[in-house]
Scaffold this motif. Structure first.
Motif, PDB file in Angstrom:
ATOM      1  N   LEU A 143       0.830  -1.214   0.000  1.00 60.31           N
ATOM      2  CA  LEU A 143       0.000   0.000   0.000  1.00 60.31           C
ATOM      3  C   LEU A 143       0.863   1.263   0.000  1.00 60.31           C
ATOM      4  O   LEU A 143       0.524   2.256  -0.661  1.00 60.31           O
ATOM      5  N   GLU A 144       1.982   1.229   0.716  1.00 58.65           N
ATOM      6  CA  GLU A 144       2.890   2.383   0.717  1.00 58.65           C
ATOM      7  C   GLU A 144       3.476   2.605  -0.671  1.00 58.65           C
ATOM      8  O   GLU A 144       3.644   3.740  -1.118  1.00 58.65           O
ATOM      9  N   THR A 145       3.812   1.517  -1.362  1.00 57.27           N
ATOM     10  CA  THR A 145       4.350   1.631  -2.716  1.00 57.27           C
ATOM     11  C   THR A 145       3.350   2.304  -3.646  1.00 57.27           C
ATOM     12  O   THR A 145       3.713   3.135  -4.491  1.00 57.27           O
ATOM     13  N   LEU A 146       2.077   1.959  -3.489  1.00 55.29           N
ATOM     14  CA  LEU A 146       1.036   2.491  -4.371  1.00 55.29           C
ATOM     15  C   LEU A 146       0.612   3.907  -4.012  1.00 55.29           C
ATOM     16  O   LEU A 146       0.319   4.722  -4.898  1.00 55.29           O
ATOM     17  N   PHE A 147       0.583   4.230  -2.711  1.00 57.71           N
ATOM     18  CA  PHE A 147      -0.056   5.477  -2.294  1.00 57.71           C
ATOM     19  C   PHE A 147       0.823   6.448  -1.499  1.00 57.71           C
ATOM     20  O   PHE A 147       0.417   7.584  -1.278  1.00 57.71           O
ATOM     21  N   VAL A 148       2.004   6.021  -1.072  1.00 63.15           N
ATOM     22  CA  VAL A 148       2.818   6.887  -0.207  1.00 63.15           C
ATOM     23  C   VAL A 148       4.133   7.293  -0.859  1.00 63.15           C
ATOM     24  O   VAL A 148       4.451   8.489  -0.957  1.00 63.15           O
ATOM     25  N   HIS A 149       4.912   6.325  -1.300  1.00 65.99           N
ATOM     26  CA  HIS A 149       6.269   6.623  -1.776  1.00 65.99           C
ATOM     27  C   HIS A 149       6.276   7.504  -3.026  1.00 65.99           C
ATOM     28  O   HIS A 149       5.452   7.307  -3.940  1.00 65.99           O
ATOM     29  N   LEU A 202       4.668  -3.839  16.540  1.00 69.21           N
ATOM     30  CA  LEU A 202       3.640  -2.880  16.156  1.00 69.21           C
ATOM     31  C   LEU A 202       4.110  -1.434  16.331  1.00 69.21           C
ATOM     32  O   LEU A 202       3.824  -0.571  15.493  1.00 69.21           O
ATOM     33  N   PHE A 203       4.842  -1.172  17.410  1.00 68.65           N
ATOM     34  CA  PHE A 203       5.388   0.167  17.647  1.00 68.65           C
ATOM     35  C   PHE A 203       6.282   0.587  16.480  1.00 68.65           C
ATOM     36  O   PHE A 203       6.171   1.713  15.961  1.00 68.65           O
ATOM     37  N   ASN A 208       7.705   3.300  11.385  1.00 71.93           N
ATOM     38  CA  ASN A 208       8.174   3.225  10.010  1.00 71.93           C
ATOM     39  C   ASN A 208       7.204   3.929   9.072  1.00 71.93           C
ATOM     40  O   ASN A 208       7.607   4.705   8.182  1.00 71.93           O
ATOM     41  N   PHE A 209       5.904   3.696   9.263  1.00 71.05           N
ATOM     42  CA  PHE A 209       4.883   4.352   8.438  1.00 71.05           C
ATOM     43  C   PHE A 209       4.919   5.866   8.641  1.00 71.05           C
ATOM     44  O   PHE A 209       4.813   6.637   7.678  1.00 71.05           O
ATOM     45  N   THR A 249      15.745   2.380  10.938  1.00 69.05           N
ATOM     46  CA  THR A 249      15.795   2.075  12.371  1.00 69.05           C
ATOM     47  C   THR A 249      14.528   1.349  12.800  1.00 69.05           C
ATOM     48  O   THR A 249      14.580   0.313  13.482  1.00 69.05           O
ATOM     49  N   TYR A 250      13.383   1.872  12.402  1.00 70.97           N
ATOM     50  CA  TYR A 250      12.102   1.246  12.746  1.00 70.97           C
ATOM     51  C   TYR A 250      11.946  -0.107  12.038  1.00 70.97           C
ATOM     52  O   TYR A 250      11.373  -1.047  12.593  1.00 70.97           O
ATOM     53  N   GLU A 251      12.432  -0.195  10.812  1.00 72.73           N
ATOM     54  CA  GLU A 251      12.349  -1.463  10.077  1.00 72.73           C
ATOM     55  C   GLU A 251      13.124  -2.553  10.811  1.00 72.73           C
ATOM     56  O   GLU A 251      12.642  -3.693  10.968  1.00 72.73           O
TER      57      GLU A 251
END
Length: 308
Positions: A143-149, A202-203, A208-209, A249-251
Protein backbone atom coordinates in the motif's frame (compact mmCIF):
# COMPACT_ATOMS: atom_id res chain seq x y z
CA UNK A 1 21.60 33.71 -28.57
CA UNK A 2 24.67 31.50 -28.72
CA UNK A 3 23.89 27.87 -29.47
CA UNK A 4 25.89 24.80 -28.47
CA UNK A 5 27.20 21.91 -30.49
CA UNK A 6 26.99 18.64 -28.59
CA UNK A 7 28.83 15.45 -29.43
CA UNK A 8 28.16 12.23 -27.57
CA UNK A 9 30.85 9.55 -27.46
CA UNK A 10 30.73 5.96 -26.29
CA UNK A 11 32.25 5.89 -22.78
CA UNK A 12 34.07 2.62 -23.51
CA UNK A 13 35.27 2.89 -27.11
CA UNK A 14 35.27 6.71 -27.47
CA UNK A 15 33.47 6.28 -30.82
CA UNK A 16 31.22 9.17 -31.83
CA UNK A 17 27.58 8.12 -31.45
CA UNK A 18 25.75 11.36 -32.07
CA UNK A 19 26.28 15.00 -33.01
CA UNK A 20 23.66 17.60 -32.10
CA UNK A 21 23.79 21.01 -33.74
CA UNK A 22 22.25 24.27 -32.49
CA UNK A 23 21.31 23.05 -29.04
CA UNK A 24 19.73 25.73 -26.85
CA UNK A 25 21.89 26.90 -23.90
CA UNK A 26 19.06 26.23 -21.47
CA UNK A 27 18.56 22.66 -22.70
CA UNK A 28 18.62 20.08 -19.93
CA UNK A 29 20.41 16.76 -19.93
CA UNK A 30 16.98 15.14 -20.01
CA UNK A 31 16.21 16.96 -23.27
CA UNK A 32 19.60 15.98 -24.71
CA UNK A 33 18.80 12.35 -23.87
CA UNK A 34 15.55 12.68 -25.81
CA UNK A 35 17.47 14.08 -28.81
CA UNK A 36 19.93 11.17 -28.56
CA UNK A 37 17.04 8.69 -28.58
CA UNK A 38 15.88 10.00 -31.98
CA UNK A 39 19.09 8.71 -33.57
CA UNK A 40 19.37 5.63 -31.33
CA UNK A 41 15.77 4.50 -30.56
CA UNK A 42 16.96 1.42 -28.68
CA UNK A 43 18.41 3.67 -25.96
CA UNK A 44 15.36 5.29 -24.39
CA UNK A 45 16.17 8.15 -21.94
CA UNK A 46 15.98 6.15 -18.70
CA UNK A 47 18.46 3.67 -20.15
CA UNK A 48 21.06 6.37 -20.75
CA UNK A 49 23.85 7.57 -18.50
CA UNK A 50 25.33 10.83 -19.78
CA UNK A 51 28.63 11.95 -18.23
CA UNK A 52 31.29 14.62 -18.55
CA UNK A 53 34.00 12.01 -18.08
CA UNK A 54 34.00 8.38 -19.26
CA UNK A 55 34.43 7.17 -15.67
CA UNK A 56 32.63 10.05 -13.98
CA UNK A 57 29.22 10.23 -12.36
CA UNK A 58 26.02 10.43 -14.36
CA UNK A 59 24.65 13.92 -14.90
CA UNK A 60 21.17 14.63 -13.57
CA UNK A 61 18.30 15.06 -16.02
CA UNK A 62 17.63 18.53 -14.64
CA UNK A 63 21.24 19.75 -15.15
CA UNK A 64 21.28 22.67 -17.61
CA UNK A 65 23.79 22.71 -20.47
CA UNK A 66 25.04 26.29 -20.00
CA UNK A 67 25.67 25.67 -16.28
CA UNK A 68 27.98 22.75 -16.94
CA UNK A 69 31.78 23.13 -17.26
CA UNK A 70 31.78 22.76 -21.06
CA UNK A 71 32.54 25.03 -24.00
CA UNK A 72 30.21 25.86 -26.88
CA UNK A 73 31.25 22.52 -28.33
CA UNK A 74 30.33 20.14 -25.54
CA UNK A 75 31.52 16.54 -25.35
CA UNK A 76 29.56 14.02 -23.32
CA UNK A 77 30.07 10.31 -22.78
CA UNK A 78 27.30 7.74 -23.02
CA UNK A 79 26.97 4.50 -21.09
CA UNK A 80 24.14 2.02 -21.52
CA UNK A 81 22.44 1.26 -18.19
CA UNK A 82 20.69 -1.79 -19.62
CA UNK A 83 16.99 -2.58 -19.80
CA UNK A 84 15.03 -0.63 -17.19
CA UNK A 85 11.94 -1.37 -15.11
CA UNK A 86 9.89 0.95 -12.91
CA UNK A 87 10.53 1.07 -9.16
CA UNK A 88 6.83 0.56 -8.51
CA UNK A 89 6.79 -2.68 -10.51
CA UNK A 90 9.88 -3.98 -8.70
CA UNK A 91 8.51 -3.12 -5.26
CA UNK A 92 5.09 -4.62 -5.95
CA UNK A 93 6.67 -7.83 -7.23
CA UNK A 94 9.23 -8.25 -4.46
CA UNK A 95 6.64 -7.54 -1.72
CA UNK A 96 3.72 -9.54 -3.12
CA UNK A 97 5.92 -12.64 -3.32
CA UNK A 98 6.65 -12.99 0.43
CA UNK A 99 2.99 -12.34 1.26
CA UNK A 100 1.79 -15.22 -0.96
CA UNK A 101 4.69 -17.57 -0.22
CA UNK A 102 4.30 -17.27 3.55
CA UNK A 103 0.56 -18.03 3.32
CA UNK A 104 1.25 -21.20 1.31
CA UNK A 105 3.34 -22.52 4.20
CA UNK A 106 0.85 -21.26 6.79
CA UNK A 107 -2.03 -23.18 5.17
CA UNK A 108 0.31 -26.16 4.71
CA UNK A 109 -0.56 -26.77 1.08
CA UNK A 110 0.45 -30.21 -0.28
CA UNK A 111 4.07 -31.10 -1.09
CA UNK A 112 5.56 -28.85 1.62
CA UNK A 113 5.29 -31.05 4.70
CA UNK A 114 4.32 -34.72 5.10
CA UNK A 115 0.94 -35.57 3.47
CA UNK A 116 -0.75 -36.11 6.84
CA UNK A 117 -0.24 -32.41 7.62
CA UNK A 118 -1.83 -31.08 4.41
CA UNK A 119 -4.17 -28.15 5.20
CA UNK A 120 -3.88 -28.69 8.94
CA UNK A 121 -3.39 -25.79 11.38
CA UNK A 122 -0.85 -25.27 14.13
CA UNK A 123 -1.88 -25.72 17.75
CA UNK A 124 0.36 -22.81 18.81
CA UNK A 125 -1.29 -19.38 18.83
CA UNK A 126 2.05 -17.65 18.21
CA UNK A 127 2.17 -19.27 14.74
CA UNK A 128 -1.13 -17.61 13.82
CA UNK A 129 0.02 -14.31 15.31
CA UNK A 130 3.26 -14.48 13.34
CA UNK A 131 1.30 -15.01 10.12
CA UNK A 132 -0.85 -11.96 10.85
CA UNK A 133 2.22 -9.82 11.59
CA UNK A 134 4.12 -10.99 8.50
CA UNK A 135 1.07 -10.43 6.28
CA UNK A 136 0.41 -7.02 7.83
CA UNK A 137 4.00 -5.96 7.16
CA UNK A 138 3.92 -6.81 3.45
CA UNK A 139 0.39 -5.50 2.87
CA UNK A 140 1.62 -2.25 4.44
CA UNK A 141 4.59 -2.21 2.08
CA UNK A 142 2.40 -2.80 -0.96
CA UNK A 143 0.00 0.00 0.00
CA UNK A 144 2.89 2.38 0.72
CA UNK A 145 4.35 1.63 -2.72
CA UNK A 146 1.04 2.49 -4.37
CA UNK A 147 -0.06 5.48 -2.29
CA UNK A 148 2.82 6.89 -0.21
CA UNK A 149 6.27 6.62 -1.78
CA UNK A 150 7.50 9.24 -4.22
CA UNK A 151 10.51 8.02 -6.15
CA UNK A 152 13.32 10.34 -7.20
CA UNK A 153 14.21 7.90 -9.98
CA UNK A 154 11.48 6.33 -12.05
CA UNK A 155 13.33 3.17 -13.03
CA UNK A 156 16.06 0.74 -12.06
CA UNK A 157 17.95 -1.92 -14.07
CA UNK A 158 15.75 -4.90 -14.97
CA UNK A 159 18.30 -7.31 -13.46
CA UNK A 160 17.54 -5.89 -10.01
CA UNK A 161 14.10 -7.47 -9.94
CA UNK A 162 15.65 -10.95 -10.06
CA UNK A 163 18.16 -10.12 -7.32
CA UNK A 164 15.56 -8.47 -5.08
CA UNK A 165 12.96 -11.19 -5.54
CA UNK A 166 15.50 -13.92 -4.81
CA UNK A 167 16.31 -12.17 -1.52
CA UNK A 168 12.77 -11.45 -0.34
CA UNK A 169 11.06 -14.56 -1.69
CA UNK A 170 13.84 -16.88 -0.59
CA UNK A 171 13.93 -15.59 2.97
CA UNK A 172 10.13 -15.65 3.19
CA UNK A 173 10.06 -19.32 2.22
CA UNK A 174 12.89 -20.18 4.63
CA UNK A 175 11.26 -18.41 7.57
CA UNK A 176 7.76 -19.69 6.80
CA UNK A 177 8.92 -23.29 6.49
CA UNK A 178 10.22 -23.37 10.06
CA UNK A 179 7.62 -21.15 11.76
CA UNK A 180 4.72 -23.15 10.28
CA UNK A 181 6.40 -26.55 10.61
CA UNK A 182 4.32 -29.14 12.51
CA UNK A 183 7.26 -29.64 14.90
CA UNK A 184 7.72 -25.92 15.62
CA UNK A 185 8.10 -25.08 19.32
CA UNK A 186 7.03 -21.70 20.79
CA UNK A 187 9.46 -19.21 22.40
CA UNK A 188 11.13 -20.36 25.61
CA UNK A 189 9.64 -17.58 27.77
CA UNK A 190 6.17 -18.19 26.44
CA UNK A 191 3.30 -15.73 26.35
CA UNK A 192 5.16 -12.87 28.04
CA UNK A 193 7.96 -12.96 25.44
CA UNK A 194 5.48 -13.06 22.56
CA UNK A 195 3.42 -10.14 23.89
CA UNK A 196 6.48 -7.93 24.46
CA UNK A 197 7.76 -8.79 20.98
CA UNK A 198 4.35 -7.97 19.49
CA UNK A 199 4.34 -4.54 21.15
CA UNK A 200 7.82 -3.89 19.76
CA UNK A 201 6.78 -5.03 16.29
CA UNK A 202 3.64 -2.88 16.16
CA UNK A 203 5.39 0.17 17.65
CA UNK A 204 8.09 0.01 14.97
CA UNK A 205 5.58 -0.60 12.18
CA UNK A 206 3.73 2.57 13.16
CA UNK A 207 7.05 4.42 13.44
CA UNK A 208 8.17 3.23 10.01
CA UNK A 209 4.88 4.35 8.44
CA UNK A 210 5.14 7.74 10.19
CA UNK A 211 8.63 8.30 8.75
CA UNK A 212 7.47 7.35 5.26
CA UNK A 213 4.65 9.91 5.49
CA UNK A 214 7.09 12.58 6.74
CA UNK A 215 9.50 11.87 3.86
CA UNK A 216 6.64 11.93 1.35
CA UNK A 217 5.55 15.35 2.54
CA UNK A 218 9.07 16.70 1.93
CA UNK A 219 8.78 16.13 -1.81
CA UNK A 220 6.00 17.77 -3.84
CA UNK A 221 4.33 15.51 -6.47
CA UNK A 222 6.45 15.15 -9.60
CA UNK A 223 9.42 16.85 -7.95
CA UNK A 224 12.94 15.60 -7.28
CA UNK A 225 13.55 18.23 -4.60
CA UNK A 226 15.65 17.08 -1.66
CA UNK A 227 15.31 18.68 1.78
CA UNK A 228 16.62 17.93 5.25
CA UNK A 229 13.96 15.89 7.08
CA UNK A 230 13.04 17.25 10.49
CA UNK A 231 10.71 16.02 13.26
CA UNK A 232 7.01 16.86 12.87
CA UNK A 233 4.22 16.97 15.43
CA UNK A 234 4.04 13.18 15.20
CA UNK A 235 6.13 11.82 18.15
CA UNK A 236 7.31 8.87 16.04
CA UNK A 237 9.26 11.34 13.88
CA UNK A 238 11.17 12.87 16.78
CA UNK A 239 13.89 10.28 16.23
CA UNK A 240 14.98 12.51 13.32
CA UNK A 241 16.78 14.52 16.01
CA UNK A 242 19.26 11.66 16.38
CA UNK A 243 19.11 9.58 13.20
CA UNK A 244 19.31 10.33 9.47
CA UNK A 245 17.37 7.27 8.32
CA UNK A 246 14.84 6.36 11.04
CA UNK A 247 12.75 4.42 8.51
CA UNK A 248 15.56 1.83 8.59
CA UNK A 249 15.80 2.07 12.37
CA UNK A 250 12.10 1.25 12.75
CA UNK A 251 12.35 -1.46 10.08
CA UNK A 252 15.11 -3.17 12.02
CA UNK A 253 13.08 -2.85 15.22
CA UNK A 254 10.14 -4.58 13.54
CA UNK A 255 12.23 -7.53 12.45
CA UNK A 256 13.93 -7.75 15.83
CA UNK A 257 10.46 -7.94 17.38
CA UNK A 258 9.45 -10.64 14.88
CA UNK A 259 12.63 -12.55 15.72
CA UNK A 260 11.86 -12.48 19.44
CA UNK A 261 8.22 -13.36 18.78
CA UNK A 262 9.00 -16.50 16.76
CA UNK A 263 12.40 -17.38 18.25
CA UNK A 264 13.28 -18.79 14.85
CA UNK A 265 16.86 -18.92 13.53
CA UNK A 266 16.05 -18.09 9.85
CA UNK A 267 14.22 -14.95 11.04
CA UNK A 268 17.26 -13.94 13.10
CA UNK A 269 19.48 -14.46 10.07
CA UNK A 270 17.12 -12.32 7.93
CA UNK A 271 17.33 -9.62 10.61
CA UNK A 272 21.16 -9.72 10.61
CA UNK A 273 21.44 -9.57 6.80
CA UNK A 274 18.90 -6.74 6.72
CA UNK A 275 20.78 -4.88 9.43
CA UNK A 276 24.01 -5.04 7.42
CA UNK A 277 22.34 -3.93 4.17
CA UNK A 278 20.32 -1.12 5.74
CA UNK A 279 23.40 0.13 7.56
CA UNK A 280 25.19 0.43 4.20
CA UNK A 281 22.22 2.33 2.73
CA UNK A 282 21.90 4.57 5.80
CA UNK A 283 25.59 5.49 5.78
CA UNK A 284 25.35 6.35 2.09
CA UNK A 285 22.32 8.60 2.62
CA UNK A 286 23.93 10.17 5.69
CA UNK A 287 27.04 11.09 3.67
CA UNK A 288 24.84 12.40 0.87
CA UNK A 289 22.95 14.65 3.29
CA UNK A 290 26.21 15.98 4.77
CA UNK A 291 27.64 16.68 1.32
CA UNK A 292 24.51 18.36 -0.04
CA UNK A 293 23.60 20.39 3.06
CA UNK A 294 26.55 22.21 4.73
CA UNK A 295 24.54 22.86 7.91
CA UNK A 296 23.24 19.33 8.29
CA UNK A 297 22.60 18.51 12.00
CA UNK A 298 25.84 17.14 13.49
CA UNK A 299 24.12 15.19 16.26
CA UNK A 300 22.58 12.69 13.86
CA UNK A 301 23.96 9.20 13.27
CA UNK A 302 23.09 7.18 10.14
CA UNK A 303 20.85 4.50 11.70
CA UNK A 304 21.42 3.95 15.44
CA UNK A 305 21.59 6.98 17.79
CA UNK A 306 25.14 7.71 19.00
CA UNK A 307 26.32 4.28 17.84
CA UNK A 308 26.19 3.74 14.09
Amino acid sequence: MKHYEVEILDAKTKDKLCFLDKVEPNATIGEIKSMFTKSHPQFYPTRQSIRLDPKGKSLKDEDILQHLPVGTTATFYFRDLGAQISWVTVFLTEYAGPLIIYLLFYFRVPFIYAPKYDFTTSKHWVVHLACMCHSFHYVKRLLETLFVHRFSHGTMPLRNIFKNCTYYWGFAAWMAYYINHPLYTPPIYGEQQVKLALIMFLFCQIGNFSIHIALRNLRPPGSKTRKIPYPTKNPFTWIFLLVSCPNYTYELGSWLGFTLMTQCLPVAFFFIVGFIQMTVWAKGKHRSYQKEFPHYPTLRSPILPFVL
